[in-house]
Design an enzyme around this catalytic site. Structure first.
Site, PDB file in Angstrom:
ATOM      1  CE1 TYR A 120     -27.007  19.946 -16.568  1.00  0.00           C
ATOM      2  CE2 TYR A 120     -24.676  20.439 -16.581  1.00  0.00           C
ATOM      3  CZ  TYR A 120     -25.905  20.526 -15.976  1.00  0.00           C
ATOM      4  OH  TYR A 120     -26.028  21.204 -14.793  1.00  0.00           O
ATOM      5  CE  LYS A 167     -32.962  10.052  -5.472  1.00  0.00           C
ATOM      6  NZ  LYS A 167     -33.036  10.438  -4.064  1.00  0.00           N
ATOM      7  CG  ASP A 200     -31.167  12.230  -2.293  1.00  0.00           C
ATOM      8  OD1 ASP A 200     -30.418  11.237  -2.319  1.00  0.00           O
ATOM      9  OD2 ASP A 200     -32.410  12.143  -2.236  1.00  0.00           O
ATOM     10  CG  ASP A 224     -22.972  21.962 -12.861  1.00  0.00           C
ATOM     11  OD1 ASP A 224     -22.074  22.670 -12.366  1.00  0.00           O
ATOM     12  OD2 ASP A 224     -23.753  22.360 -13.749  1.00  0.00           O
ATOM     13  CG  ASP A 228     -21.629  25.266  -8.318  1.00  0.00           C
ATOM     14  OD1 ASP A 228     -20.607  24.872  -8.914  1.00  0.00           O
ATOM     15  OD2 ASP A 228     -22.350  26.187  -8.736  1.00  0.00           O
TER      16      ASP A 228
END
Ligand code: NAI
Ligand code: MG
Length: 329
Positions: A120, A167, A200, A224, A228
């Protein structure tokens, strides 16, 4: 001394849930003054900029900002605003409240998301018509800062463990740096267990059993997405508050967006915005009132009335009235 707060409703249901939170604030009769400011899609249309300088100025000058949501201009509003106020830590609690039909009723998580860099950072361009690239920035400085925040937060809330989501097996240099830096910070907190999880796989484990986790610290995009996902575990986006914190100023906002699908109908769940207000009150020196607001929201979630996202047929206004009644008791 009067606490000064900037209030930015934004777009869509921001104009419904933020006035609801302000009504709750006013019912507390604290020495707080609110200053309304504009940002978002409608302001872009009117003035040519989605984040006017006056809004940034107010947010800078006041003690804290309560933000609703903006629509498609979000990337040009909340991201620069977080940057302007140097709020490097995005704290997103995901708690399953009694009475809410949650996938996992025992969930009690808090995400600590790095708020200033990662994918971002806004460094994105077209190389050719066919090829677009994005530069992912990870610095040791920001990684250390967010890890220190996360471990400090874990100590404050008495958590046993911090999980570092990453990751690094694929993004070896960038997430490698994030992981190594955060692990090194963890060594200074012997009372908190440092755990690591590949992001993941973590998404899957969170769905299977979120009670295995307490505080999860991650780079920007992962935080983010995972938060969610956690909203889905506890009953939806209408319930998740957040705080953007830095050295000083804080921006407090529901995790949800402007919800154009329900905007204007008066049925948005005000819980996320009111819980964000509670986080704000805690930050500006009203911890007892923050707890009372939190408890009032929980009481109303448990007994109703409930908005349609939680299976009820109540309006934003009637839920807000119920929260205010609860506070008055
Ligand atoms: P969204 O969070 O606005 O909505 C997702 C779903 O959750 C919708 O079905 C919506 O009705 C529901 N929902 C959200 N908040 C709710 C509430 N308080 N009560 C009841 N239901 C609620 O996310 P979406 O649809 O992906 O994005 C809509 C717009 O919001 C987009 O323009 C997006 O860019 C913007 N957005 C802005 C954010 C911000 O200002 N920080 C954050 C996320 C999205
Ligand atoms: Mg989001």
């Amino acid at each position: 001394m009067t606490v000064e707060i900037t209030v930015i409703p934004g777009d869509g249901i921001g104009h419904e849930v933020i006035p609801a939170a302000v009504r709750v604030l006013e019912s507390l009769d604290l020495d707080v003054e609110t200053h309304e400011a504009v940002a978002g899609d409608a302001v872009l249309e009117d003035t040519g900029t989605p984040l006017p300088d006056e809004t940034i100025g107010l947010a800078r000058e006041t003690d804290a900002t309560l933000f609703g949501a903006t629509g498609h201009t979000s990337a040009d509003v909340i991201i620069p605003l977080r940057r302007e106020l140097q709020t490097y830590a995005n704290v997103r609690p995901a708690v399953a409240y009694p009475g809410v039909d949650a996938l996992h009723p025992e969930t009690d998580l808090v995400f600590v998301r790095e708020n200033t860099e990662g994918v971002y950072s806004g460094i994105e361009h077209d190389l050719t018509d066919d090829v677009s690239v994005l530069t992912r920035v990870i610095t040791e400085t920001a990684s250390r800062r967010i890890a220190e925040f996360a471990f400090g937060h874990a100590v404050d809330r008495g958590a046993d463990a911090v999980t570092i989501a990453h990751k690094a097996n694929v993004m070896r240099l960038t997430d490698g740096k994030f992981l190594e830096t955060a692990q090194a910070v963890g060594e200074h907190y012997p009372e908190v267990e440092t755990r690591t999880a590949i992001m993941d796989a973590l998404a899957m484990y969170l769905v299977l059993d979120p009670t295995e986790y307490e505080v999860i610290v991650s780079p920007n995009l992962a935080g983010d997405v995972l938060s969610d996902l956690a909203a889905g575990l506890v009953g939806g986006l209408g319930l998740l508050p957040s705080a953007n914190l830095g050295e000083e100023r804080g921006i407090f906002e529901p995790v949800h967006g402007s919800a154009p699908d329900i905007a204007g109908q008066g049925i948005a769940n005000p819980a996320a915005a009111v819980l964000s207000l509670a986080m704000l009150l805690d930050h500006v020196g009203f911890p007892a009132e923050a707890n009372r607001v939190d408890a009032a929201v929980q009481a109303v979630l448990a007994s109703g009335p409930r908005t349609p996202d939680l299976g009820g047929d109540a309006t934003t206004e009637s839920v807000t009235d119920a929260i205010i009644d609860e506070l008055a008791q």
